[in-house]
Design a protein around this motif. Structure first.
Motif, PDB file in Angstrom:
ATOM      1  N   THR A 188       0.806  -1.224   0.000  1.00 47.18           N
ATOM      2  CA  THR A 188       0.000   0.000   0.000  1.00 47.18           C
ATOM      3  C   THR A 188       0.839   1.273   0.000  1.00 47.18           C
ATOM      4  O   THR A 188       0.323   2.349  -0.300  1.00 47.18           O
ATOM      5  CB  THR A 188      -0.907   0.025   1.237  1.00 47.18           C
ATOM      6  OG1 THR A 188      -0.078   0.040   2.423  1.00 47.18           O
ATOM      7  CG2 THR A 188      -1.799  -1.198   1.277  1.00 47.18           C
ATOM      8  N   GLY A 189       2.120   1.149   0.354  1.00 49.05           N
ATOM      9  CA  GLY A 189       2.944   2.348   0.475  1.00 49.05           C
ATOM     10  C   GLY A 189       2.710   3.121   1.752  1.00 49.05           C
ATOM     11  O   GLY A 189       3.302   4.189   1.958  1.00 49.05           O
ATOM     12  N   LEU A 190       1.860   2.595   2.642  1.00 46.08           N
ATOM     13  CA  LEU A 190       1.594   3.262   3.920  1.00 46.08           C
ATOM     14  C   LEU A 190       2.740   3.011   4.898  1.00 46.08           C
ATOM     15  O   LEU A 190       3.469   2.018   4.784  1.00 46.08           O
ATOM     16  CB  LEU A 190       0.300   2.723   4.533  1.00 46.08           C
ATOM     17  CG  LEU A 190      -1.001   3.000   3.785  1.00 46.08           C
ATOM     18  CD1 LEU A 190      -2.163   2.330   4.511  1.00 46.08           C
ATOM     19  CD2 LEU A 190      -1.250   4.494   3.657  1.00 46.08           C
ATOM     20  N   PRO A 191       2.924   3.895   5.900  1.00 46.62           N
ATOM     21  CA  PRO A 191       3.871   3.610   6.975  1.00 46.62           C
ATOM     22  C   PRO A 191       3.546   2.266   7.630  1.00 46.62           C
ATOM     23  O   PRO A 191       2.378   1.907   7.782  1.00 46.62           O
ATOM     24  CB  PRO A 191       3.664   4.774   7.948  1.00 46.62           C
ATOM     25  CG  PRO A 191       3.151   5.893   7.100  1.00 46.62           C
ATOM     26  CD  PRO A 191       2.304   5.233   6.044  1.00 46.62           C
ATOM     27  N   ASN A 192       4.621   1.542   8.015  1.00 45.75           N
ATOM     28  CA  ASN A 192       4.401   0.279   8.704  1.00 45.75           C
ATOM     29  C   ASN A 192       4.460   0.485  10.218  1.00 45.75           C
ATOM     30  O   ASN A 192       4.471   1.616  10.705  1.00 45.75           O
ATOM     31  CB  ASN A 192       5.415  -0.775   8.239  1.00 45.75           C
ATOM     32  CG  ASN A 192       6.852  -0.367   8.544  1.00 45.75           C
ATOM     33  OD1 ASN A 192       7.091   0.563   9.320  1.00 45.75           O
ATOM     34  ND2 ASN A 192       7.807  -1.046   7.950  1.00 45.75           N
ATOM     35  N   ARG A 193       4.516  -0.605  10.953  1.00 48.64           N
ATOM     36  CA  ARG A 193       4.491  -0.507  12.419  1.00 48.64           C
ATOM     37  C   ARG A 193       5.643   0.327  12.959  1.00 48.64           C
ATOM     38  O   ARG A 193       5.474   1.132  13.870  1.00 48.64           O
ATOM     39  CB  ARG A 193       4.548  -1.907  13.039  1.00 48.64           C
ATOM     40  CG  ARG A 193       3.301  -2.744  12.809  1.00 48.64           C
ATOM     41  CD  ARG A 193       3.331  -3.986  13.672  1.00 48.64           C
ATOM     42  NE  ARG A 193       2.136  -4.798  13.493  1.00 48.64           N
ATOM     43  CZ  ARG A 193       1.740  -5.718  14.349  1.00 48.64           C
ATOM     44  NH1 ARG A 193       2.462  -5.944  15.442  1.00 48.64           N
ATOM     45  NH2 ARG A 193       0.645  -6.419  14.127  1.00 48.64           N
ATOM     46  N   ALA A 211      -6.297  -5.430  -4.311  1.00 46.71           N
ATOM     47  CA  ALA A 211      -6.979  -4.253  -4.853  1.00 46.71           C
ATOM     48  C   ALA A 211      -7.813  -3.571  -3.772  1.00 46.71           C
ATOM     49  O   ALA A 211      -7.879  -2.335  -3.701  1.00 46.71           O
ATOM     50  CB  ALA A 211      -7.854  -4.645  -6.038  1.00 46.71           C
ATOM     51  N   VAL A 212      -8.450  -4.368  -2.917  1.00 46.58           N
ATOM     52  CA  VAL A 212      -9.239  -3.799  -1.827  1.00 46.58           C
ATOM     53  C   VAL A 212      -8.338  -3.050  -0.851  1.00 46.58           C
ATOM     54  O   VAL A 212      -8.633  -1.922  -0.420  1.00 46.58           O
ATOM     55  CB  VAL A 212     -10.023  -4.907  -1.095  1.00 46.58           C
ATOM     56  CG1 VAL A 212     -10.646  -4.366   0.203  1.00 46.58           C
ATOM     57  CG2 VAL A 212     -11.104  -5.467  -2.001  1.00 46.58           C
ATOM     58  N   LEU A 213      -7.214  -3.660  -0.480  1.00 47.98           N
ATOM     59  CA  LEU A 213      -6.299  -3.009   0.465  1.00 47.98           C
ATOM     60  C   LEU A 213      -5.758  -1.700  -0.104  1.00 47.98           C
ATOM     61  O   LEU A 213      -5.644  -0.690   0.612  1.00 47.98           O
ATOM     62  CB  LEU A 213      -5.150  -3.954   0.801  1.00 47.98           C
ATOM     63  CG  LEU A 213      -5.525  -5.219   1.588  1.00 47.98           C
ATOM     64  CD1 LEU A 213      -4.316  -6.118   1.756  1.00 47.98           C
ATOM     65  CD2 LEU A 213      -6.113  -4.859   2.943  1.00 47.98           C
ATOM     66  N   LEU A 214      -5.430  -1.697  -1.407  1.00 49.72           N
ATOM     67  CA  LEU A 214      -4.946  -0.470  -2.039  1.00 49.72           C
ATOM     68  C   LEU A 214      -6.027   0.605  -2.035  1.00 49.72           C
ATOM     69  O   LEU A 214      -5.743   1.790  -1.780  1.00 49.72           O
ATOM     70  CB  LEU A 214      -4.495  -0.764  -3.468  1.00 49.72           C
ATOM     71  CG  LEU A 214      -3.167  -1.513  -3.611  1.00 49.72           C
ATOM     72  CD1 LEU A 214      -2.965  -1.996  -5.038  1.00 49.72           C
ATOM     73  CD2 LEU A 214      -2.006  -0.619  -3.190  1.00 49.72           C
ATOM     74  N   ALA A 215      -7.247   0.228  -2.328  1.00 51.21           N
ATOM     75  CA  ALA A 215      -8.347   1.202  -2.351  1.00 51.21           C
ATOM     76  C   ALA A 215      -8.600   1.768  -0.959  1.00 51.21           C
ATOM     77  O   ALA A 215      -8.803   2.978  -0.784  1.00 51.21           O
ATOM     78  CB  ALA A 215      -9.610   0.549  -2.903  1.00 51.21           C
ATOM     79  N   ARG A 268      -0.472   0.752   7.889  1.00 53.04           N
ATOM     80  CA  ARG A 268      -0.994  -0.609   7.812  1.00 53.04           C
ATOM     81  C   ARG A 268      -0.393  -1.401   8.959  1.00 53.04           C
ATOM     82  O   ARG A 268       0.827  -1.570   9.046  1.00 53.04           O
ATOM     83  CB  ARG A 268      -0.627  -1.250   6.475  1.00 53.04           C
ATOM     84  CG  ARG A 268      -1.293  -2.625   6.300  1.00 53.04           C
ATOM     85  CD  ARG A 268      -0.925  -3.289   5.004  1.00 53.04           C
ATOM     86  NE  ARG A 268      -1.557  -4.607   4.882  1.00 53.04           N
ATOM     87  CZ  ARG A 268      -1.243  -5.500   3.956  1.00 53.04           C
ATOM     88  NH1 ARG A 268      -0.330  -5.203   3.035  1.00 53.04           N
ATOM     89  NH2 ARG A 268      -1.845  -6.675   3.924  1.00 53.04           N
ATOM     90  N   TRP A 269      -1.268  -1.880   9.842  1.00 48.79           N
ATOM     91  CA  TRP A 269      -0.821  -2.603  11.027  1.00 48.79           C
ATOM     92  C   TRP A 269      -0.528  -4.063  10.710  1.00 48.79           C
ATOM     93  O   TRP A 269       0.333  -4.673  11.316  1.00 48.79           O
ATOM     94  CB  TRP A 269      -1.881  -2.489  12.112  1.00 48.79           C
ATOM     95  CG  TRP A 269      -1.431  -2.919  13.464  1.00 48.79           C
ATOM     96  CD1 TRP A 269      -1.873  -3.973  14.183  1.00 48.79           C
ATOM     97  CD2 TRP A 269      -0.439  -2.281  14.269  1.00 48.79           C
ATOM     98  NE1 TRP A 269      -1.228  -4.045  15.392  1.00 48.79           N
ATOM     99  CE2 TRP A 269      -0.332  -3.014  15.472  1.00 48.79           C
ATOM    100  CE3 TRP A 269       0.381  -1.167  14.102  1.00 48.79           C
ATOM    101  CZ2 TRP A 269       0.530  -2.668  16.483  1.00 48.79           C
ATOM    102  CZ3 TRP A 269       1.259  -0.815  15.118  1.00 48.79           C
ATOM    103  CH2 TRP A 269       1.328  -1.564  16.292  1.00 48.79           C
ATOM    104  N   GLY A 270      -1.228  -4.620   9.732  1.00 46.19           N
ATOM    105  CA  GLY A 270      -1.016  -6.011   9.349  1.00 46.19           C
ATOM    106  C   GLY A 270      -2.296  -6.609   8.808  1.00 46.19           C
ATOM    107  O   GLY A 270      -3.388  -6.315   9.305  1.00 46.19           O
ATOM    108  N   GLY A 271      -2.186  -7.453   7.770  1.00 42.84           N
ATOM    109  CA  GLY A 271      -3.371  -8.089   7.203  1.00 42.84           C
ATOM    110  C   GLY A 271      -4.355  -7.050   6.715  1.00 42.84           C
ATOM    111  O   GLY A 271      -4.043  -6.203   5.886  1.00 42.84           O
TER     112      GLY A 271
END
Length: 450
Positions: free
Chosen positions: A299-304, A350-354, A371-374
């Motif tokens: 997703t390109g989001l920050p991770n934990r 695709a859902v996670l990216l959206a 994104r925390w996980g899963g």
């Protein structure tokens, strides 16, 4: 073959000239790489120093705040009770405050300019009954605090009761007239030990100096004052009540010797082009590893890891500004597993990216979506009004649960959201995440039962 002066033929001269040109080109490349390495080391040392000085500054601010706020509510109490103060009552209050810090030497209360109450009494007998105008080292700052009506941190000073310390003075007023002063004496050696125990001293040395306006003598608070005169020391100012301090930091690592540089240059000549190519790959790989270490690859989001770092900074700012509120939202997608099972992992991705894109579009620019996980996401909101959190929560729910187009089909997921506020429900990320997770789970159960 004809010979010329010194016995060299023309062909030999051309060969020597070609060899010299090749030598100069390779030697020049070697020097450029060596200069690059030196610049890179200097930049790395600078960045490391900048990181260290930032952590040191945050630690000093945190330790000072933990002490200075101990007496935040005592001043008003003393003014209200000014005609009814009893020694036992005052001592009991000061005893409670004294137990809250390991490096407060004593608390003192002056009525007018005479120090009337001191706790603990043991070891501080010499301070009881002191008349501030009789102390040439302390009187100018005491007078300035009383006249300006603003608290100030003074020191380091030679204490009347022995040792050296910092004194935080808070003026007390009754009907806009000076009534007295509350002082918190910080033992300098204990304070220095606490700071030293919480930073890494194996790579850096540091010093802290009181700047003009913070103290009457501008003395060094911690460390060696000679560090401020070194050209390779990095400095940074830090605000303290009534003035400022200056922090100096210098790396202790050996930047390399002339012998090592000569050895590196001697190895470069046969390996110059290979070394340059490897350096290019190394830099690219470092950048890629740094990105993987901090961001979710899908997703390109920050991770934990990045979320924990940003949360720590947000909570530190909140502690310095108690009126602010931070918020943690825990998002868990409903029905995501069914999409994975029915449509495959490509549809799930695709859902996670959206969801990631929609969440980032809803929150404020300075908020963090991680994104925390899963199928779990965390939203960190810094300095936010609780009513704003509620509105953003509803917008998140509305946007995330909207239809998601995928290869001619339409996918839908629900979302359960739990919320926790700092400092209302706690001051650590673990505590807030646990509470938000519990609220999210409770909402999920309600949605299933509905």
């Amino acid at each position: 073959m004809p010979k010329i002066k010194n016995g060299f033929t023309r062909d030999q001269q051309l060969a020597l000239l070609g060899a010299a040109v090749v030598f100069i080109v390779i030697a020049t490349m070697g020097e450029l790489l060596q200069n690059y390495r030196e610049t890179d080391k200097k930049e790395a040392r600078f960045l490391d120093s900048l990181t260290f000085i930032g952590k040191l500054r945050a630690q000093v601010e945190s330790e000072l705040n933990s002490v200075l706020y101990l007496s935040s509510g005592l001043g008003s109490y003393l003014v209200v009770r000014n005609n009814q103060l009893q020694a036992k009552e005052v001592n009991d209050i000061l005893a409670v405050l004294h137990q809250s810090s390991g490096y407060v030497r004593d608390f003192g209360i002056a009525v007018g300019y005479t120090l009337k109450y001191v706790y603990p009494r043991a070891g501080n007998e010499a301070a009881i009954g002191l008349h501030y105008p009789d102390l040439p080292q302390q009187w100018p700052m005491v007078k300035r605090v009383a006249e300006r009506g603003m608290p100030a941190l003074d020191g380091p000073l030679d204490l009347v009761q022995g040792g050296r310390g910092l004194i935080y003075r808070v003026p007390l007023y009754l009907d806009r007239h000076y009534w007295g002063m509350l002082s918190t004496v910080i033992d300098l050696d204990s304070f220095a030990s606490v700071i030293a125990a919480r930073v890494d001293l194996s790579q850096f040395e540091y010093a802290i100096r009181a700047s003009a306006g913070s103290t009457e003598n501008g003395d060094v608070v911690l460390g060696d004052k000679a560090l401020f005169d070194r050209a390779d020391a990095l400095t940074q100012a830090i605000d303290v009540p009534g003035g400022s301090w200056l922090i100096a930091v210098r790396p202790l690592r050996d930047p390399g010797s002339g012998h090592a540089d000569a050895w590196a240059r001697s190895l470069f000549y046969p390996l110059a082009l290979i070394a340059a190519w490897m350096m290019y790959l190394l830099i690219r790989s470092r950048s890629a590893l740094a990105t993987l270490a901090l961001y979710d690859p899908l997703t390109g989001l920050p991770n934990r890891h990045l979320l924990e770092d940003r949360a720590e900074m947000a909570f530190a700012r909140q502690r310095r500004n108690p009126g602010q509120t931070c918020a943690i939202l825990f998002l868990d997608l409903d029905g995501f597993k069914g999409i994975n099972d029915r449509c495959g992992h490509k549809a799930g991705d695709a859902v996670l990216l959206a969801v990631a894109e929609r969440a980032r579009a809803v929150v404020r620019e300075n908020d963090t979506v991680a994104r925390w996980g899963g199928d779990e996401f965390i939203v960190l909101m810094d300095d936010v009004d609780p009513s704003t959190v509620q509105r953003l929560t509803e917008r998140l729910r509305s946007e995330i649960e909207a239809p998601i187009p995928f290869e001619g089909a339409t996918l839908r997921v629900g979302v359960s959201i739990g919320m926790a506020l700092c400092p209302k429900f706690g001051g650590s990320l673990d505590t807030l995440l646990k509470l938000a997770d519990q609220q999210m789970y409770a909402e999920k159960q309600q949605r299933k039962a509905a």
